[in-house]
Design a protein around this motif. Structure first.
Motif, PDB file in Angstrom:
ATOM      1  N   ARG A 166      27.432   4.136  23.616  1.00 63.88           N
ATOM      2  CA  ARG A 166      27.132   4.884  24.837  1.00 63.88           C
ATOM      3  C   ARG A 166      27.837   4.220  26.025  1.00 63.88           C
ATOM      4  NH1 ARG A 166      23.084   8.347  26.733  1.00 63.88           N
ATOM      5  NH2 ARG A 166      21.796   8.130  24.878  1.00 63.88           N
ATOM      6  N   GLU A 196      24.794  13.994  31.920  1.00 61.52           N
ATOM      7  CA  GLU A 196      23.979  13.916  30.696  1.00 61.52           C
ATOM      8  C   GLU A 196      24.659  14.688  29.569  1.00 61.52           C
ATOM      9  OE1 GLU A 196      19.857  14.767  31.786  1.00 61.52           O
ATOM     10  OE2 GLU A 196      19.463  15.178  29.656  1.00 61.52           O
ATOM     11  N   ASN A 200      26.070  12.585  26.245  1.00 65.51           N
ATOM     12  CA  ASN A 200      25.548  12.885  24.912  1.00 65.51           C
ATOM     13  C   ASN A 200      26.597  13.522  24.010  1.00 65.51           C
ATOM     14  OD1 ASN A 200      22.683  12.023  24.810  1.00 65.51           O
ATOM     15  ND2 ASN A 200      22.588  13.269  26.667  1.00 65.51           N
ATOM     16  N   THR A 290      21.537  15.354  16.831  1.00 62.10           N
ATOM     17  CA  THR A 290      20.522  15.067  17.849  1.00 62.10           C
ATOM     18  C   THR A 290      21.184  14.945  19.226  1.00 62.10           C
ATOM     19  OG1 THR A 290      19.335  13.812  16.182  1.00 62.10           O
ATOM     20  CG2 THR A 290      18.668  13.464  18.484  1.00 62.10           C
ATOM     21  N   TYR A 291      22.302  14.197  19.268  1.00 64.29           N
ATOM     22  CA  TYR A 291      22.963  14.005  20.562  1.00 64.29           C
ATOM     23  C   TYR A 291      23.698  15.261  21.020  1.00 64.29           C
ATOM     24  CZ  TYR A 291      21.406   9.250  20.418  1.00 64.29           C
ATOM     25  OH  TYR A 291      20.596   8.152  20.394  1.00 64.29           O
ATOM     26  N   ASP A 293      22.690  18.232  20.412  1.00 58.60           N
ATOM     27  CA  ASP A 293      21.623  19.093  20.932  1.00 58.60           C
ATOM     28  C   ASP A 293      21.234  18.675  22.353  1.00 58.60           C
ATOM     29  OD1 ASP A 293      21.651  20.468  18.593  1.00 58.60           O
ATOM     30  OD2 ASP A 293      19.802  19.587  17.765  1.00 58.60           O
ATOM     31  N   LYS A 294      21.119  17.374  22.553  1.00 58.50           N
ATOM     32  CA  LYS A 294      20.780  16.895  23.906  1.00 58.50           C
ATOM     33  C   LYS A 294      21.824  17.350  24.920  1.00 58.50           C
ATOM     34  CE  LYS A 294      18.239  12.696  22.725  1.00 58.50           C
ATOM     35  NZ  LYS A 294      17.955  11.297  23.040  1.00 58.50           N
ATOM     36  N   ALA A 295      23.083  17.284  24.490  1.00 60.63           N
ATOM     37  CA  ALA A 295      24.164  17.723  25.383  1.00 60.63           C
ATOM     38  C   ALA A 295      23.990  19.189  25.746  1.00 60.63           C
ATOM     39  CB  ALA A 295      25.520  17.489  24.716  1.00 60.63           C
ATOM     40  N   GLU A 297      21.258  20.989  25.594  1.00 59.32           N
ATOM     41  CA  GLU A 297      20.053  21.176  26.421  1.00 59.32           C
ATOM     42  C   GLU A 297      20.340  20.923  27.897  1.00 59.32           C
ATOM     43  OE1 GLU A 297      16.683  18.789  25.055  1.00 59.32           O
ATOM     44  OE2 GLU A 297      17.135  19.531  23.022  1.00 59.32           O
ATOM     45  N   ALA A 298      21.062  19.816  28.144  1.00 61.58           N
ATOM     46  CA  ALA A 298      21.404  19.499  29.540  1.00 61.58           C
ATOM     47  C   ALA A 298      22.259  20.623  30.122  1.00 61.58           C
ATOM     48  CB  ALA A 298      22.130  18.157  29.617  1.00 61.58           C
TER      49      ALA A 298
END
Lengths: 324, 324
Positions: A166, A196, A200, A290-291, A293-295, A297-298
């Protein structure tokens, strides 16, 4: 919206037009040299892309975009010394072509030149932009230090590994998008969200990057399959395997890691067999998703017209869907 | 006006209170280590002094003063790698105590931390202060490169030498005074003048610094007299001698420079004899006075009460009158 490829070309041209003093030659020639090696100019292009998406003037954002590229190449110049790398993109590295001192000092000047370029923004944005740049720059240094620390440790945990990548790679992508969005007129909330998204996505991309070395087809991968295994590179796959392995598997793995003389194909096959037993490819892909998806979502939370969001979605998809 | 000594103590205390993260240890421990080595804290004290002379709040100028000290120590950390120096102020250098990579990367972070500290100024002064800091930083890097270039050249001219020491050491003194004066409320004209004062005084001081190595008395000098001659250090005296020497003198000098086995006292005496024949000490002192005069001329033009100017005059005298 401008095509990403257009933006990359715009950067490429602007990089070529960057002029530095001719004296002292050994201080400034390495800067032009490393910048001329090319590369995808992805980081500065992302900065311009974010600026464009928020309705800003891409031309005005060029100096900060160049700052990101100059900064990135400063880290490459110093990393190459630290990693003892003879080549970068098939060309002799600066410390090999000139000498180590030239690579240290030229890198130092590049960091300062990065600040000079980053300062070419409106007064009202100067502090906020430089704060982001400072945090990004410190993060990259911390990531590089952790990367070196991890190379000599055998008990690195997956969480530590993800924390490291990261910092070392994802934070710059987030930082570039954040700066670009602010230059384009985004408020701090949207700037945080696009950062974000970028961070991600960068993490997901980096995690995915470990897979083709082992599971890619030689034709599509373009490099020697198993190269990471042969060199004991601490990838997600290896770290997760060391985390999950039972006593026997660990012993077998350590035998291969410590072996100085071995048949390459035999090592690759043996290690890959342990990877498969422990299903670390699936673990890697789950984590990667997972990451990703986070990307996404943001991304959905960003206050932008649907068309601009679709542009970001398409960009993310193009990064994440790779054949190997 | 605050005593210079008070300001140095103020800096010393503030340096001790600087806190950096504990992780990654190898990145941040070297920063605390090199900063704890002490030194006179002259550069940051000059920044506070200038702020004070123009009626500013010294406490508020502490972060930019610390920025100058952190920056200075970043240059020392990287210079020590480049010079292969095992010791600094009698203590093990960072690249020896940790390793070279730690010294490169900690130095990089120090430069960034320098910017972070320098940014702790009012918004309206941010750009002007950072512009000065950028120019100072680039100058120091150029000076270090020239210093390394000159070490392997035998045809360095006095003008080049002076240009080099101006960049490598004098520019920071000027920059510190300039930033301090602006923080204290000086206008750009006075800021330029006090920078001119500092830069020329720094040059004079540096030129004077070459003399006691040859002409000092062992008791007062405190180091081995003739050390620069033994190590062939390119001082004003040596460069001027090479410039003025006739064929015989040049041959004699080059014999001593190239000699790998020699009696130290014999070499010191022989080279000093040539120095004396060519009166290079007098040349050095004349040049030194030229720059000291320039410093005093700039000082007189500064728009400050007589009392404050006297403070600067006394400070300059205290630097220039040294017994050796």
């Amino acid at each position: 919206m401008r095509e990403l490829q257009d933006l990359q070309q715009l950067i490429d041209k602007a990089v070529t037009n960057l002029k530095y003093p001719v004296y002292p030659a050994e201080l400034y020639e390495p800067i032009a040299y490393i910048l001329s090696m090319g590369g995808k100019r992805m980081r500065p292009a992302l900065l311009l892309m974010a600026c464009d998406l928020f309705g800003g003037d891409v031309e005005k954002a060029l100096p900060p975009a160049l700052a990101i590229e100059v900064f990135h190449n400063f880290t490459l110049m110093h990393d190459d010394i630290m990693d003892n790398a003879p080549l970068r993109r098939g060309k002799t590295t600066v410390h090999e072509k000139w000498n180590q001192n030239a690579a240290i000092l030229s890198g130092d000047v590049m960091l300062i030149e990065g600040y000079k370029l980053m300062m070419q923004v409106e007064d009202r944005l100067l502090r906020v932009i430089l704060d982001i740049f400072n945090n990004t720059a410190v993060g990259v240094c911390e990531g590089q230090q952790l990367d070196m620390d991890f190379e000599v440790r055998n008990d690195v945990k997956i969480d530590e590994y993800i924390y490291m990548i990261r910092l070392k790679t994802a934070v710059v992508l987030g930082g570039a998008l954040k700066i670009g969005s602010i230059l384009g007129g985004a408020d701090m909330k949207d700037a945080e969200l696009i950062a974000e998204f970028g961070e991600n996505l960068g993490l997901a991309f980096q995690l995915q990057d470990d897979i083709p070395d082992v599971y890619g087809s030689p034709e599509k991968f373009g490099k020697q399959v198993g190269g990471d295994i042969i060199s004991n590179k601490k990838t997600y796959l290896l770290i997760k395997t060391l985390e999950l392995a039972n006593t026997d598997q660990k012993a077998e793995l350590n035998k291969w890691i410590k072996a100085e003389q071995f048949d390459q194909q035999e090592k690759v096959e043996a290690v890959t067999a342990i990877y498969s037993d422990l299903q670390v490819r699936q673990h890697a892909e789950t984590t990667m998703h997972t990451y990703a998806d986070k990307a996404f979502e943001a991304l959905e939370k960003i206050n932008l017209p649907e068309e601009n969001k679709q542009y970001l979605r398409d960009f993310a998809d193009s990064l994440m869907v790779r054949e190997y």
